[in-house]
Design an enzyme around this catalytic site. Structure first.
Site, short mmCIF file in Angstrom:
data_model
loop_
_atom_site.label_atom_id
_atom_site.label_comp_id
_atom_site.label_asym_id
_atom_site.label_seq_id
_atom_site.Cartn_x
_atom_site.Cartn_y
_atom_site.Cartn_z
N GLU A 1 -9.90 0.04 -1.16
CA GLU A 1 -11.04 -0.70 -1.72
C GLU A 1 -11.79 0.08 -2.80
O GLU A 1 -12.30 -0.52 -3.75
CB GLU A 1 -12.06 -1.08 -0.63
N THR B 1 0.82 -1.21 0.00
CA THR B 1 0.00 0.00 0.00
C THR B 1 0.85 1.26 0.00
O THR B 1 0.34 2.35 -0.24
CB THR B 1 -0.89 0.03 1.25
#
Lengths: 749, 330, 185
Positions: A709, A473
Site C-alpha cells: 500500500e 505481489t
C-alpha cells in the site's frame, strides 16, 4: 556467496506468466464443466414481484435456473470481519437470493447454468424479472440528511472516533487555521482478471477454485454459509489476476457457484463479466472529508480535526478507516477523527488499495501543502518540523525513517532551490509544477498464527508449503528466497508451493501483511527443519559433525559445515541416506506481537512528482515521480520496486483519472466498463523511481513492513500539490478532471 | 450472446443480395462495434454476413489528387498509406489517435463510419433511450452527461458521435459510396450523418442491405497542411472530450480558405461551417480564431455536466487554428 | 488488392448460411489445424480458451477495452474477444503459446522477465503479443511511440515502465548499431 534474500532475483513464476502457462481460475478445465451466469437486479431498491424463468429454461443448453424461489437458504450469516483476522470474511453480511427483496443494483436475482459459456450468458438475458421499485439512496447528496456517526468500523474491530486533547478549543486558539472540504468520487478496483469461481462437489465434499487473495477466507466463509465442516471444503488457487482488495473478502458469487454446482450435480464455473465486477464486490466508497488544521505561525501543527462522511450499504457499517495516519503522522496534542455514514443502496464497500488512508493522507498532505504555502515554509521542511517522534501514546515507532525518506527524496528529486511561486515555470502550452507529500500506512497485526511446512528430500531438493496465494505481489518468489536461505539451499533447489487450503494455514494476504507474515512462517518452518537435521548430524556417530555444537554449524549449498572449519561437514542427503530417511519435514509458525505492543506501527515514505498542466484545456500530465520508502527489510528489491511503483501509479490514476458516480435516478454506476472507468494506460505513465531507506525493525515479522500500500499513499497528494504549484489552483476533489483544472475564462496567463 | 447465423460472401453483389433478402441480417466487417453490441444485446441481428473477403481494401488515386479509400481498408493501413499521410495528414492523424492499434488493425473504414454512440445509457440495455428504444426518453438529458454533445442535440438525444476519422473526413468533404438493393449512390458525408432530431434511432441514410463500398476524398490542396488535435482525460485509448481537424490557407496574413471540423462535441462529426465562414477573409489572428469559435459555439446547448465543453471547445478551436496557420507541424 | 465492384470479379456461387447451431470449423492456431464444432457466435477468445485449451489469451473485459486477449490473425495484432472464431477459417491465428519455439522463450518473453514487466501476469500474454507486433510494425522507434502504441494493453498492476524497458531492449538487440557488422542478432 550471499543468500537469496535481498537480491533482485527474477520471479520464479515468470516463465509461467510470459508463456501463457500460468492457469488462472476461469481456466481450470474439468470434465463435465458447466457454466453459470448471474442475473443482476435491474433496480437498486424494491422487491422482485415475478421471475419468468421459462424462456431461459427453454433455451438450448440450459441446465438450471436458480432464483430465490428454489435456491436453498444459507445456513448462517457470518459477520463481516476483515479476512486478515482468519475468521469467515463475507464482503457483506447480506447474502442474496434468500428472499425477494432487492437492496442494490446488480444484486443477484437468478443464476443460470448451461452447457456452454455462450448459452449461459444468453439464457441469463432471457430471464424476465418484474420489480416493485422503492425509493433508493445511492449518493451522499441524496442521503446527507440521514448521516450518522459510526460507533465501530471494520466489522466492529475499530472505533469510529479517535480523540485526544481538545481539538475544538485548540482550533479556536490557533494562530493559523485552515478549514477545508474535500470530495472523492468512488473507485473501482478493476482487477484485470474478473473474479471467478469453479466449484466441484465430490461425495459431499466441495473443492472451489477461486480467484481470491485469501483461500482460507473463502474456505471459512463458504463452509459457514453452507453449513459444511471445514474439512469438507478445499479452496485452490494457482494464479490470481490482480487483487487490490477486490478479492480480499469472499463475495456472494463464490458461494453461489458452489450452490449452482450442487444443484446441477456437475462442476460449475462462474466468471463475472466485466460490468458485473462493479456490482459483485465492493468498491472504494464515495466520500467527503473535512479537515480543520490549526498551527502556529512558525508552522507547528497544534490541532487537527478530520471528519469523513461516506456511503455504505443497508447492512453494514463500513467505512475505509481514514484517520489512522492523520492521527499519528504529526506531533499534535489535539486531534479528533470521526467517521460518519449514510446508508445507501449499494453493496458494502470494501478494501481498495491503500484502504482509507490513501484518501485520508491525500487530505492531510494537501492541507499541509496549503499550510506551507500560507506560511511561506518549504513543504519538506514543514513535514520535518512536525513529524512525530513517537506514536500518540508515546510509544517509539517500531522503526521510523520518515525524515530520511523526506531528505533523500528531496535530494534525488532536485527539490532544493524550488521556486515556491505558482505559475512560475512554462514549457510551451504547459505550466510545470512540482509537489511532494509525506506517506505513511499502518502496519496491521490482527492476524492469527501463520503456518508453513518445509521438507527436504535425500537428493537435496526441498518443497516448502503454505496456504497463501500469488496475485502479483511475488509471494512465490520471496517465500522461495526466504526458504532457500533458511535451509541453506540454492533457490533452484527449493520449490515453494501455495494456493491450497490443504496446505498449512495462512491468512488472506491483505493490508501489506502478506509477504511479512508468510515469510515469517516459512522462515520458522525452514529453520526448524535445518535445526532438526543439524541436531541429527551432531548426534550421529557416522557424521563428520558428530559431537559438534549445533550453534557452530552453518548450512551452505545444502551442506552442513562447521563455521570455523568449513572443510568439515556433509550434505543433507548424505546424512539422510545414512539414516534411511527419504525425506525430513518440519512445520513452523509465526504469531504476531500482542495488539498492545508498546510500539508505534507505521510504514513511512515520501512522494515527489512533477506535472505539466495545460491550463487552457485542463489537462494534467505527470512528467516524473519519485518515491522513497522505508518498508523495513526488502526481500527482493526488484519485485518490491515493481509493487511500489505500481502503487505510485495507482496514485496517479487516483489523482487524475479514476472516479465513478452513481446515477441517482437509476441507482447504478455511471461507468461499468474499462472504456468509461479510466485507469492509466501506458502513455499516461512517466518514468518513475522508487528508492529505499533502510530501517531495522525487530517488532514486525523478519523486519518486513510490507510494500503493498505505501507506494500509493501520498502519491495523489504529491501530484495535486504539483498541480497547485503549476497553476495556482487548489482543487479539493478527485479525480482532477479537466473541468476542475482548466482556468476559468479571464484568468491571466 | 444471442444465437447467430453466419455467411461469408465474396462479391459486393452477393453481400447486398444476402443482406437484403434477410430482414434480420447485418454486414460484418471488422466487428469491433458489431460484435460488442451483439454481446451487449443492443444489436440483434440473426444473420451476420461476413464481407471481409470482398476486394475493397485499396487506397487509390482519384483524378486531380483525390483519393478513393476502400470500405474494407483497415484504419491502421489507411493511417500509414503514404497518399493519405501526405495529402490528408489530418485524416491520418485522426486515425492514429482513435482506439488502439489492435482495434485499428481490425476496424474497417466503412465500419468506422457506422460505429454507434458510446452513450452509457444506450449501451446499458436498461435505461430509457430513444436511440435504442424510440419513445422511451433520453436518460442522458438529466443524467451523467459529462461526455455528451453540445452541438446538434435534440430533446430526444444528446449522444456524442464517437468517430475521429469521420471528423477529418467531414472537414474535407468526403463522399460515401454505397451499393445497395437500389443500385449505387454517392452520399456527401455531411448528409451521411443525420442529426438526432425526432428520430435518433436513425443515424445514417443507409437502407437495409446497402453497403458502403468506398470513401472518396476529393482533391483538396489545403488538406496537405491539415492538423488533427484530440484532447481527452487519458493520454491515449479514449474517446475525445473535444477534437479539432483544421486546415488554413493564409495569404498575406488573411485567411483565404479554412476547413474546420470538431469531434467529441457534436451528435455527428461536426463540420464548423459558421466558423469557416467567419474565418474566410479575416486576418489570421487569435482574435479571428476566437470569434470563429464563438460563432460556431453560439448554438451550443449544454446540460448539467458538460457545460465546460463550450469553453474547452472554444480554446481547442483557437489552439487548432493557430497550429494550422503555422503549417501544421506539431 | 484494389477496389473492385464488378460482380464478375468472382464466380457467382450460392451463399451458404451456417449456424446458428454448431458448425464444423477448422481453425489454424500456431500452425496447427484444429477441427472443432462451434456456434458462429463463439468468439475467437472463447474458442481458444474453452475449446482448444489455449488459455494464454486472457479475458479481461470481453468488450475490446483492455487488450488482454491480443493475438495475431494473419500476422496482425487484433482482439480475440471481438473476433468471431468462424471468421478465422482460412486465416493463421497465433497466440502466446505459439511464440515459444521448441521450448525456447522469445526474446520479448525473456526481456519481460528480466525487467519484471508484470506482476499478476494476467495482461502479460496480451502485452507480449502486442509488443512483438509493435516492433514488426515499426512503431517502437521512440519511447513516446512505444507508450502510445502499447496503450491498447491495460496493466492494472501498472508495470508500464518495465514493459517499455523490455521493448526497448528487444528493439535495440534486433537493430544492430549503425556500421556494426556481424550476424545482426
Amino acid at each position: 556467496m550471499s543468500g537469496a534474500v535481498g537480491r533482485p532475483v527474477d520471479r520464479v513464476d515468470g516463465h509461467a506468466k510470459v508463456t501463457g502457462g500460468a492457469r488462472y481460475t476461469a481456466e481450470i478445465a474439468l470434465p463435465g464443466l458447466a457454466y453459470a451466469a448471474i442475473v443482476g437486479a435491474g433496480v437498486p431498491s424494491g422487491r422482485v414481484v415475478t421471475i419468468d424463468a421459462a424462456p431461459a429454461r427453454a433455451a438450448s443448453g440450459v441446465l438450471a435456473v436458480l432464483t430465490h424461489e428454489n435456491l436453498p437458504k444459507v445456513a448462517a450469516r457470518p459477520r463481516l470481519l476483515p479476512s486478515l483476522l482468519g475468521a469467515p470474511a463475507p464482503g457483506q453480511s447480506f447474502f442474496p437470493m434468500q428472499d425477494e427483496v432487492v437492496h442494490y443494483f446488480g444484486q443477484p436475482v437468478a443464476v443460470v447454468v448451461a452447457e456452454s459459456h455462450e448459452q449461459a450468458q444468453y439464457a441469463a438475458s432471457l430471464v424476465e424479472v418484474a420489480y416493485a421499485r422503492t425509493p433508493s439512496v445511492t449518493t451522499i447528496d441524496e442521503g446527507r440528511g440521514g448521516a450518522y456517526e459510526a460507533e465501530r468500523l471494520f466489522g466492529g474491530l475499530m472505533p469510529g472516533r479517535e480523540e485526544r486533547g481538545d481539538a475544538e478549543t485548540a482550533l479556536a486558539e490557533a494562530e493559523v487555521r485552515l478549514d477545508l472540504s474535500y470530495r472523492f468520487a468512488a473507485n473501482n478496483h478493476n482487477t484485470l482478471e474478473p473474479p471467478a469461481t469453479t466449484a466441484v462437489w465430490e461425495e459431499g465434499r466441495l473443492t472451489l477454485y477461486d480467484s481470491t487473495m485469501g483461500i482460507r477466507a473463502s474456505q471459512l466463509t463458504v463452509a459457514q454459509l453452507l453449513g459444511l465442516p471445514l474439512s469438507d471444503v478445499r479452496v485452490v488457487t494457482h494464479f490470481v489476476g490482480g487483487g487490490f482488495g477486490a478479492k480480499a473478502m469472499t463475495w456472494p458469487h463464490v458461494t453461489l457457484a458452489a450452490m449452482a454446482a450442487r444443484h446441477v450435480g456437475r462442476p460449475v464455473r462462474l466468471a463475472l463479466t466485466r460490468p458485473q465486477t462493479y456490482t459483485s464486490h465492493g468498491h472504494r466508497e464515495e466520500q467527503e472529508h473535512e479537515l480543520s488544521l490549526g498551527a502556529t505561525r512558525d508552522g507547528r501543527v497544534t490541532a487537527l480535526r478530520h471528519h469523513k462522511l461516506s456511503i455504505t450499504s443497508p447492512f453494514d457499517d463500513w467505512a475505509e478507516p481514514a484517520t489512522g495516519v492523520s492521527s499519528q503522522l504529526y506531533a499534535c496534542d489535539h486531534y479528533q477523527g470521526v467517521h460518519r455514514l449514510i446508508r445507501g443502496n449499494t453493496m458494502t464497500p470494501t478494501f481498495t488499495r491503500g484502504p482509507g488512508e490513501t484518501v485520508g493522507v491525500f487530505v492531510l498532505e494537501t492541507a499541509m501543502d496549503e499550510l506551507a504555502h500560507e506560511l511561506g515554509i518549504d513543504p519538506v521542511e514543514l513535514r520535518l518540523r512536525n513529524r512525530a517522534a513517537t506514536d500518540p501514546r508515546g510509544n517509539p515507532w517500531s522503526s521510523d525513517g520518515l525524515a530520511d525518506c523526506l531528505r533523500l527524496g528531496a535530494e534525488r528529486f532536485g527539490w532544493h532551490g524550488r521556486d515556491p511561486g505558482t505559475r512560475a515555470r512554462r514549457d510551451g502550452d504547459w505550466l510545470i509544477g512540482t509537489g511532494m507529500a509525506a506517506a505513511a500506512y499502518p502496519v496491521a497485526f490482527f492476524m492469527p498464527a501463520q503456518r508453513a511446512r518445509a521438507r527436504v528430500y535425500e537428493d537435496g531438493g526441498a518443497v516448502v508449503q503454505a496456504g497463501t496465494q500469488e496475485f502479483g505481489t511475488g509471494m512465490l518468489t520471496v517465500a522461495t528466497q526466504v526458504a532457500a536461505d533458511a535451509l541453506g539451499l540454492p533457490m533452484e533447489a527449493v520449490r515453494f508451493e501455495a494456493g491450497d487450503t490443504d496446505l498449512p494455514n495462512t491468512s488472506a494476504a491483505v493490508g501489506s501483511a502478506g509477504s511479512g507474515m508468510v515469510s515469517a512462517a516459512v522462515h520458522a518452518a525452514a529453520t526448524a527443519l535445518r535445526d532438526q537435521l543439524v541436531a541429527l548430524a551432531v548426534a550421529d556417530r557416522g557424521s563428520p559433525l558428530y559431537g559438534a555444537d549445533p550453534a557452530a554449524v552453518n548450512v551452505r549449498e545444502g551442506r552442513m559445515l562447521l563455521r570455523d572449519r568449513p572443510e568439515t561437514g556433509e550434505a543433507y542427503g548424505e546424512l539422510m541416506r545414512r539414516n534411511r530417511l527419504a525425506d525430513a519435514e518440519a512445520t513452523g509458525s509465526w504469531s504476531p506481537p500482542p495488539l498492545d505492543t508498546p510500539h508505534g506501527l507505521l510504514t513511512f515514505g515520501a512522494q515527489f512528482a512533477e506535472v505539466a498542466v495545460d491550463p487552457e484545456l485542463g489537462l494534467v500530465r505527470v512528467r516524473r515521480m519519485l518515491g522513497v520508502f522505508a518498508p523495513g527489510r526488502v526481500l527482493n528489491p526488484k519485485l518490491a520496486r515493481s509493487q511500489l511503483t505500481g502503487g505510485m501509479l495507482w496514485g496517479l490514476g487516483q489523482a487524475l483519472l479514476e472516479g465513478n458516480r452513481m446515477d441517482p435516478r437509476h441507482g447504478r454506476w455511471g461507468a461499468a466498463n474499462l472504456g468509461e472507468y479510466l485507469v492509466a494506460v501506458n502513455a499516461d505513465v512517466p518514468e518513475i523511481t522508487a528508492e529505499f531507506v533502510e530501517v531495522a525493525d525487530d517488532v514486525v515479522p523478519l523486519g518486513i513492513k510490507g510494500v503493498g500500500e505505501i507506494g500509493q499513499v501520498g502519491a495523489a497528494a504529491a501530484i495535486a500539490n504539483a498541480v497547485f504549484h503549476a497553476t495556482g489552483r487548489r482543487i479539493r476533489e478527485l479525480p482532477l478532471a479537466a473541468e476542475l483544472v482548466m482556468d476559468p475564462p479571464g484568468t491571466p496567463a | 450472446m444471442r444465437p447467430l447465423a453466419y455467411a461469408r460472401v465474396s462479391t459486393v453483389e452477393e453481400a447486398v443480395e444476402t443482406v437484403t433478402a434477410a430482414p434480420g441480417s447485418a454486414f460484418l466487417a471488422g466487428g469491433t462495434t458489431e460484435v460488442d453490441l451483439i454481446r451487449l444485446g443492443i444489436a440483434r441481428p440473426g444473420l451476420l454476413v461476413d464481407i471481409n473477403d470482398l476486394p475493397l481494401t485499396g487506397v487509390e488515386d482519384l483524378p486531380g489528387g483525390g483519393l478513393l479509400i476502400g470500405a474494407l481498408a483497415r484504419m491502421s493501413d489507411v493511417a500509414r498509406a503514404p497518399e493519405v499521410a501526405g495529402r490528408y495528414p489530418g485524416v491520418s492523424r485522426a486515425l492514429l489517435l482513435g482506439a488502439s492499434q489492435q482495434l485499428r488493425n481490425m476496424a474497417s473504414m466503412g465500419g468506422n463510419l457506422c460505429q454507434r454512440v458510446r452513450c452509457a445509457y444506450f449501451r446499458d440495455g436498461l435505461s430509457p433511450c430513444n436511440k435504442r428504444e424510440p419513445g422511451t426518453g433520453c436518460s442522458a438529458l438529466d443524467g451523467l452527461n459529462r461526455g455528451h454533445a453540445i452541438l446538434g442535440t435534440s430533446e430526444h438525444c444528446i449522444a456524442t458521435h464517437p468517430s475521429d476519422v469521420a471528423v477529418a473526413l467531414a472537414a474535407f468533404d468526403a463522399v460515401v459510396r454505397t451499393s445497395g438493393p437500389g443500385g449505387a449512390r454517392r452520399i456527401p458525408i455531411d448528409d451521411f450523418y443525420l442529426l438526432p432530431g425526432d428520430t435518433p434511432e436513425r443515424e445514417n441514410p443507409l437502407a437495409h442491405g446497402e453497403l458502403i463500398t468506398a470513401i472518396e476524398l476529393p482533391p483538396a490542396g489545403i488538406a496537405r497542411r491539415s492538423i488533427y488535435l484530440k484532447f481527452r482525460d487519458r493520454e491515449s485509448y479514449e474517446f475525445a472530450l473535444v477534437s479539432v481537424c483544421a486546415a488554413l490557407s493564409v495569404r498575406d496574413g488573411i485567411v483565404a480558405e479554412a476547413r474546420l471540423a470538431l469531434g467529441g462535441v457534436g451528435t455527428k462529426p461536426w463540420r464548423a461551417r459558421h466558423a469557416e465562414a467567419r474565418l474566410t477573409g479575416a486576418p489570421a489572428t487569435a482574435e479571428s480564431y476566437a470569434a470563429a469559435a464563438a460563432a460556431e459555439l453560439a448554438g451550443a446547448a449544454v446540460r448539467r455536466h458538460n457545460a465546460f465543453k463550450v469553453e474547452l471547445a472554444r480554446r481547442a478551436i483557437v489552439r487548432g487554428l493557430t497550429l494550422a496557420a503555422r503549417g501544421g507541424a506539431r | 488488392m484494389g477496389i473492385d465492384l464488378s460482380a464478375e470479379a468472382a464466380p457467382r456461387r450460392r451463399t451458404t448460411v451456417r449456424g446458428p447451431s454448431d458448425e464444423p470449423v477448422v481453425l489454424t492456431v500456431n500452425g496447427t489445424e484444429h477441427a472443432v464444432n462451434l456456434e458462429p457466435r463463439v468468439s475467437l477468445l472463447d474458442a481458444l480458451r474453452d475449446r482448444l485449451a489455449l488459455t494464454g489469451s486472457k479475458k479481461g473485459c470481453d468488450q475490446g477495452t483492455c487488450g488482454a486477449c491480443t493475438v495475431w490473425v494473419d500476422g496482425r495484432r487484433v482482439l480475440a474477444c471481438l473476433t468471431l472464431a468462424i471468421t478465422c477459417e482460412g486465416r493463421q491465428v497465433t497466440t502466446i503459446e505459439g511464440l515459444t519455439t521448441d521450448g525456447e522463450l522469445h526474446p520479448m518473453q525473456r526481456a519481460f522477465i528480466e525487467h519484471d514487466a508484470f506482476q499478476c501476469g494476467y495482461c502479460t500474454p496480451g502485452q507480449i503479443m502486442s509488443a512483438v507486433a509493435l516492433i514488426e510494425e515499426g512503431n517502437a522507434g521512440t519511447d513516446q511511440d512505444i507508450a502510445e502504441f502499447m496503450s491498447g494493453n491495460l496493466c492494472r498492476c501498472a508495470a508500464y515502465p518495465g514493459i517499455r524497458a523490455a521493448i526497448r531492449d528487444v528493439r535495440d538487440a534486433r537493430a544492430p548499431e549503425p556500421g556494426a557488422t556481424g550476424d545482426g542478432g
